[in-house]
Design an enzyme around this catalytic site. Structure first.
Site, PDB file in Angstrom:
ATOM      1  N   ASP A 357       0.872  -1.175   0.000  1.00  0.00           N
ATOM      2  CA  ASP A 357       0.000   0.000   0.000  1.00  0.00           C
ATOM      3  C   ASP A 357       0.911   1.228   0.000  1.00  0.00           C
ATOM      4  O   ASP A 357       1.903   1.263   0.723  1.00  0.00           O
ATOM      5  CB  ASP A 357      -0.890   0.001   1.234  1.00  0.00           C
ATOM      6  CG  ASP A 357      -1.766   1.233   1.309  1.00  0.00           C
ATOM      7  OD1 ASP A 357      -2.590   1.429   0.409  1.00  0.00           O
ATOM      8  OD2 ASP A 357      -1.580   2.019   2.259  1.00  0.00           O
ATOM      9  N   THR A 359       0.437   4.801   0.658  1.00  0.00           N
ATOM     10  CA  THR A 359       0.424   5.825   1.703  1.00  0.00           C
ATOM     11  C   THR A 359       0.703   5.232   3.077  1.00  0.00           C
ATOM     12  O   THR A 359       0.030   4.310   3.515  1.00  0.00           O
ATOM     13  CB  THR A 359      -0.935   6.549   1.721  1.00  0.00           C
ATOM     14  OG1 THR A 359      -1.192   7.079   0.437  1.00  0.00           O
ATOM     15  CG2 THR A 359      -0.933   7.663   2.749  1.00  0.00           C
ATOM     16  N   ASP A 554      -0.812  -0.184   6.457  1.00  0.00           N
ATOM     17  CA  ASP A 554      -0.748   0.485   7.756  1.00  0.00           C
ATOM     18  C   ASP A 554      -2.089   0.956   8.270  1.00  0.00           C
ATOM     19  O   ASP A 554      -2.196   1.334   9.435  1.00  0.00           O
ATOM     20  CB  ASP A 554       0.192   1.693   7.680  1.00  0.00           C
ATOM     21  CG  ASP A 554      -0.431   2.855   6.909  1.00  0.00           C
ATOM     22  OD1 ASP A 554      -1.040   2.595   5.850  1.00  0.00           O
ATOM     23  OD2 ASP A 554      -0.300   4.000   7.351  1.00  0.00           O
TER      24      ASP A 554
END
Length: 691
Positions: A357, A359, A554
């Site tokens: 991912d 970001t 995250d």
């Protein structure tokens, strides 16, 4: 084995923690009574054992101690073996029952029925100590897997402010009805999904979307439950409540991914299936040959049969594999890499694709100044100081990025500060009036960009937020702000590709922005314009090609994908939900630690293979000796127990050699702080204990 036992004994995920406590208690009870057995038994030490208390005969005293050490602590294995046997299967529990059970029963027989024939209560008790320890360690790693769902649900605020009968009324969030008007003030969590009716504010949606920039919400905009209002106040109409909300849908995705993901079967369990069959077959054959064919006494044939069962005890398999897991997880934890279960250690060696991912994972997850372009004759410090003067005291994320960049500069206090809605702000400084904002503000003030025009176009094309800085009626520079790439991301991608692992970047950004970032990182495979709810589906599509897929994320929105992946990696600076859903947590938020995690898993699996080969080789030699093929040289049950213990010590020592493993990609503890979340160590404590 613990997962199989939980299933056989009817335990669900909700009381797995109780099972862990129960196994822990059984281990300590067994160990407590085994220590005196080992002291009083003839083979208990290098000194003459003390006399039993109360004037008891030695075997009778050992019987009382062994009964306390074995009967209650071993009961779950007997239950599991019996239920598995009724289904026509054999496993580790069956072999544990054979080795510990027959050893105990044989010793009971020599105590009460066959006086003077010897006993090995201590062997059966010591075996059970090792077995219980291995299962306790493995079950601890599995505990807490279902807490991700609870953590998700806890994101929603307990109460909501609703307009009813013209007045503001605080009600439980669960009682909010679709169509009702809710009131949101600065700092409030948004209770349910809805559409803004009046007012406006910046809303932090990072907990759900993973994007760092708060989103402006004006009338007509959609707001999502569990997100955080940052600045203004507004009223909105509830549109989706309860099971229909976006958060509830993410919970559903996590549950579906958990249910569809089959638990990895450890190598030791597969080997034990064949070992139990071999032990039973060889034991029965030994009895038949010696008793019926050769004509030896019943006690002699029974002794050799039990010797086969004891020497075949899965201690090497039951302890050495969890031992390797314990050593490697300890090594990883010391370097900021937390493996939460043994399956992840095994599965990480098989990964063919790693999905990152963008970001908060490949990038830091918060806006940073990434480039400053200056007009002719102007320095970067002048541009930065002018911008920082206007932004002093602002809580806006872009302002915070500028202030962080200018923290080492001397910035004068401005006067006459005024905000320009939707464009920026201006203030008076010693060097003249400073206008700070977007292109629209420059056009409004009739300030030409001149030579900076092309640079502004380039920066915007690269997906950066461009802050224009003008002072004394002249545009003096441009400040480009973006989600900065983590320093080690590019090196991590390069190392993974060197090892033949395909790297995929997944992002909600448009394809143009995604391509720019991917090019900077050396990533060729891109999944752009992906909505939060689609991430798990993208992982599933990659798995459908037959590849083993790892996912690195995250945020809350990454939780379903982390669970769906064969191995989920959570960045330590991410959300608690992401860390709960993942199999591996990277405490230092360093993508390069994925290289170290994979190397550590490969080293661990090599040790597992070595230990299994040793266990197989040991049994190939030990089975014939225990069966008496070298008669008149035969092994006694005591010697068999010593032989088994020696084999266990060898594989345990081999597992301990993992501590000497040199792993590329693991940095010394403390070299890199966890970005953006200083409290991460406290949040990770339960995860570390589970590992």
């Amino acid at each position: 084995m613990p997962a199989e036992m939980a299933h056989e004994m009817g335990h669900s995920g909700t009381d797995l923690a109780a099972m862990v406590r129960d196994m822990r208690n059984r281990f300590w009870i067994c160990l407590t009574f085994t220590i005196p057995i080992f002291v009083f038994a003839p083979m208990g030490g290098f000194f003459t054992p003390p006399a039993p208390p109360f004037g008891l005969e030695l075997n009778l005293w050992l019987f009382f101690l062994a009964s306390a050490a074995i009967l209650y602590p071993s009961w779950p294995f007997f239950v599991s073996a019996w239920r598995a046997l009724k289904k026509g299967t054999l496993g580790m529990a069956a072999l544990i029952v054979l080795s510990v059970g027959t050893g105990y029963l044989f010793s009971v027989g020599t105590t009460f029925f066959f006086k003077g024939e010897g006993q090995f209560f201590e062997a059966a008790a010591v075996l059970l100590v090792f077995i219980l320890l291995g299962h306790w360690l493995e079950m601890r790693a599995r505990a807490g897997a279902s807490s991700a769902i609870k953590a998700l649900m806890n994101l929603t605020p307990a109460m909501a402010m609703v307009i009813r009968n013209g007045a503001e009324v605080e009600v439980p969030t669960a009682e909010v009805l679709a169509g009702e008007i809710l009131v949101i003030r600065p700092g409030n969590k948004i209770p349910v999904d809805g559409i803004v009716e009046s007012g406006g504010s910046l809303v932090d949606e990072s907990m759900l979307t993973g994007e760092s920039m708060p989103v402006q919400k004006d009338p007509g905009a959609t707001v999502i439950g569990a997100t955080i209002n940052k600045s203004g106040s507004f009223r909105y109409k509830a549109t989706k409540v309860g099971a229909d909300s976006a958060l509830a849908q993410i919970v559903k995705l996590v549950q579906e991914a958990q249910n569809s993901k089959a638990p990895a079967q450890l190598l030791a369990d597969r080997a034990a299936q064949w070992l139990v069959i071999a032990a039973i077959a060889i034991g029965l054959l030994t009895f038949g040959v010696w008793f019926w064919w050769i004509g030896e006494p019943l006690l002699f044939a029974t002794t050799l049969t039990i010797t086969v069962f004891v020497i075949a005890c899965p201690d090497a398999l039951g302890l050495a594999t969890p031992m390797a897991v314990m050593v490697s997880t300890g090594l990883g934890a010391a370097n900021g890499i937390l493996f939460k279960n043994a399956s992840a250690l095994e599965d990480a060696t098989k990964l063919q694709v790693i999905v990152f991912d963008k970001t908060g994972t490949l990038t830091i997850g918060q806006p940073e100044v990434v480039e400053i372009i200056t007009a002719e004759g102007v320095t970067e410090d002048v541009v930065l100081a002018a911008a920082a003067a206007v932004e002093q005291g602002s809580e806006h994320p872009l302002a915070q990025a500028i202030l962080r960049k200018a923290e080492n500069l001397t910035v004068a206090a401005p006067t006459g500060f005024q905000s320009v809605q939707g464009m920026g702000a201006h203030a008076e400084t010693a060097g003249g009036t400073v206008f700070l904002g977007n292109r629209a503000l420059m056009d409004q003030q009739k300030l030409a960009l001149g030579a900076l025009e092309a640079e502004a176009t380039r920066l915007q094309g690269d997906g950066r937020t461009v802050v224009h800085v003008a002072q004394a009626a002249r545009v003096i520079g441009l400040i480009a702000i973006a989600d900065a790439i983590r320093p080690t991301s590019k090196a991590a991608v390069a190392k993974l590709r060197e090892r033949g692992i395909e790297v995929v970047m997944l992002t909600g950004d448009n394809l143009g922005t995604a391509k720019r970032i991917a090019a900077d990182l050396g990533i060729e495979s891109i999944l752009a314009d992906v909505l939060p709810a689609q991430k798990a589906e993208k992982v599933k599509e990659l798995q459908a090609t037959g590849k083993k897929v790892g996912m690195v994320g995250d945020g809350v929105n990454d939780a379903p994908a982390l669970t769906q992946a064969d191995v989920g990696f959570a960045i330590g600076a991410g959300t608690d939900v992401a860390m709960e859903s993942a199999d591996v947590v990277l405490m230092k938020s360093d993508p390069y630690d994925i290289v170290g995690a994979i190397e550590l898993s490969r080293a661990t699996v090599r040790k597992m293979h070595q230990n299994l080969w040793w266990a197989v080789g040991y049994n190939v030699i030990a089975f014939p000796l225990a069966a008496g093929v070298l008669f008149p040289f035969v092994l006694s049950p005591e010697v068999a127990a010593l032989s088994m213990s020696g084999s266990t010590l060898i594989v345990a020592a081999n597992a301990l050699l993992l501590k000497r493993t040199k792993l590329e990609g693991i940095h010394k503890p403390g070299k890199q702080a966890v970005a953006g979340k200083p409290e991460v160590a406290a949040n990770l404590q339960p995860v570390q204990e589970a590992a």
